[in-house]
Scaffold this active site. Structure first.
Site, PDB file in Angstrom:
ATOM      1  N   CYS A   1     -13.012  13.528  -9.573  1.00 37.51           N
ATOM      2  CA  CYS A   1     -12.944  14.709 -10.437  1.00 37.51           C
ATOM      3  C   CYS A   1     -14.258  15.483 -10.535  1.00 37.51           C
ATOM      4  O   CYS A   1     -14.257  16.702 -10.529  1.00 37.51           O
ATOM      5  CB  CYS A   1     -12.609  14.317 -11.871  1.00 37.51           C
TER       6      CYS A   1
ATOM      7  N   GLU B   1       0.809  -1.227   0.000  1.00 37.83           N
ATOM      8  CA  GLU B   1       0.000   0.000   0.000  1.00 37.83           C
ATOM      9  C   GLU B   1       0.843   1.278   0.000  1.00 37.83           C
ATOM     10  O   GLU B   1       0.463   2.289  -0.564  1.00 37.83           O
ATOM     11  CB  GLU B   1      -0.904   0.004   1.241  1.00 37.83           C
TER      12      GLU B   1
END
Ligand code: SAH
Ligand code: SF4
Length: 376
Positions: free
Chosen positions: A358, A110
């Site tokens: 976004c 990760e």
């Protein structure tokens, strides 16, 4: 009393605007090599400030800094978590738009960063009014200029440089993919979007491969044809969301202006002319477009085409009332479409923690700013 918006810096011309480039080339015509030095500083050394370009004579640095700016907007707000960094920018007229940097980490480690994708805006909000999209609830303000579009990439590459420095091999960390999937409909601002592309893909500038630069559109037939004829070196994503005209009209109101079968013919024209496959984007919404019938319709629509379907689970927002389907529903949809021989990927939504990806800017923030600016 109406407040008047005062930009926090004096208005200067954008360095990458056509008029400024012409002016500078005339002014410095005996020193053309200086332009290559400036371009190297911007695109390879990730500088966005003339003062830092110490290989230029001091006088020239001062003149340039006085006359123009590389980034023709300023940062209003930056929100960050371990998945995304969201930048809210304001142009010199006070209009705000958003850019999102997404981190892709290794599935095994990760902490290991694999690559970074930048999602850039092409307009200040959007005219298409898709019912599931936060940007669509705001309406169009204006097109972004080419320097504003390119400036998002340059600004964020500089941000990454300052934050992450160099890789083990000595090169700068930087953006590897750029997607025109932020606010706005890129093909409604085609000339400015087109003019920004060579700066991303040309070896002289950022040198990203065409597979790593994606333009997404929900409609705008004329520009799909022009983009195909121009052979613009980008990947093309078509926002489908529904595979029948009736359902598509519900989700993408502009779809009324141009039937889906004609849009699909234009998509076929694009694949024939460019030899490239198309990525079809499908925001999947609970009880709206996630039924078995919808999946069969989509499989039938795409099965003979050079198509890759990206299924994007709807990202919930208080501004819109739809819900995200269950993971089982999404997987079943994928399985049915795949049974027609179509490639299907389920795309994970990024940036939920910092209020969506976004398309979900700090919407309230944007509204407040525009009100403050007295622009509405
Ligand atoms: N206007 C262009 C590009 C910007 S939108 C277009 O529509 O293609 C970028 C992508 O975000 C589109 O595929 C859009 O459908 C998707 N999107 C918008 N709102 C979303 C939401 N709430 N959840 C998931 N995806 C969303
Ligand atoms: Fe505009 Fe794209 Fe949002 Fe539709 S999905 S409103 S076209 S930004």
């Amino acid at each position: 009393m109406k407040q008047v918006f005062v930009p926090p810096f004096p208005l200067k011309k954008a360095f990458f605007s056509h008029e400024m480039q012409e002016y500078l080339r005339t002014t410095y015509k005996r020193e053309a090599y200086r332009f290559r030095q400036i371009e190297t500083a911007i695109f390879h050394q990730r500088e966005i400030d003339f003062a830092a370009m110490t290989n230029l004579p001091k006088q020239m640095r001062d003149d340039l800094a006085r006359e123009c700016t590389i980034i023709p907007f300023h940062l209003v707000k930056c929100v960050e978590d371990e998945e995304v960094v969201k930048f809210l920018f304001a142009g010199d007229d006070g209009q705000v738009f958003e850019t999102v940097l997404m981190y892709h980490r290794s599935t095994h480690h990760e902490s290991k960063l694999n690559r970074m994708t930048l999602c850039i805006s092409s307009q200040v909000w959007c005219a298409v009014w898709c019912t599931f999209c936060v940007t669509g609830t705001l309406g169009l303000r204006r097109n972004l200029t080419m320097p504003e579009i390119l400036g998002q990439v340059l600004y964020v590459n500089h941000y990454i440089k300052m934050k992450r420095g160099k890789k083990e091999n000595g090169s700068w960390h930087g953006i590897r993919n750029v997607v025109y999937m932020g606010m706005g409909e890129p093909l409604m601002n085609y000339p400015n979007v087109k003019a920004s592309v060579p700066y991303l893909t040309s070896e002289v500038y950022l040198g990203l491969s065409r597979r790593r630069v994606t333009i997404s559109t929900s409609w705008f037939p004329h520009a799909i044809k022009t983009m195909a004829d121009d052979k613009l070196p980008v990947s093309f994503a078509f926002s489908l969301h529904a595979s029948t005209q009736a359902l598509r009209e519900e989700l993408v109101p502009f779809a009324k202006r141009f039937p889906l079968d004609e849009l699909m013919r234009l998509c076929d024209y694009y694949t024939q002319t460019t030899g490239q496959e198309i990525f079809y984007e499908y925001v999947i919404i609970d009880a709206v477009n996630d039924s078995d019938q919808c999946a069969h319709d989509t499989g039938k629509l795409l099965k003979w085409r050079r198509a890759h379907l990206n299924v994007i689970p709807y990202n919930e927002s208080p501004a819109v009332t739809y819900r995200e389907p269950s993971p089982d529903r999404v997987r079943r949809f994928q399985m049915i479409v795949k049974s027609y021989g179509v490639m299907v990927t389920i795309r994970q939504n990024r940036g939920r923690k910092s209020k969506g990806a976004c398309w979900q800017l700090g919407r309230e923030q944007a509204k407040i700013l525009v009100w403050k600016g007295g622009k509405r």
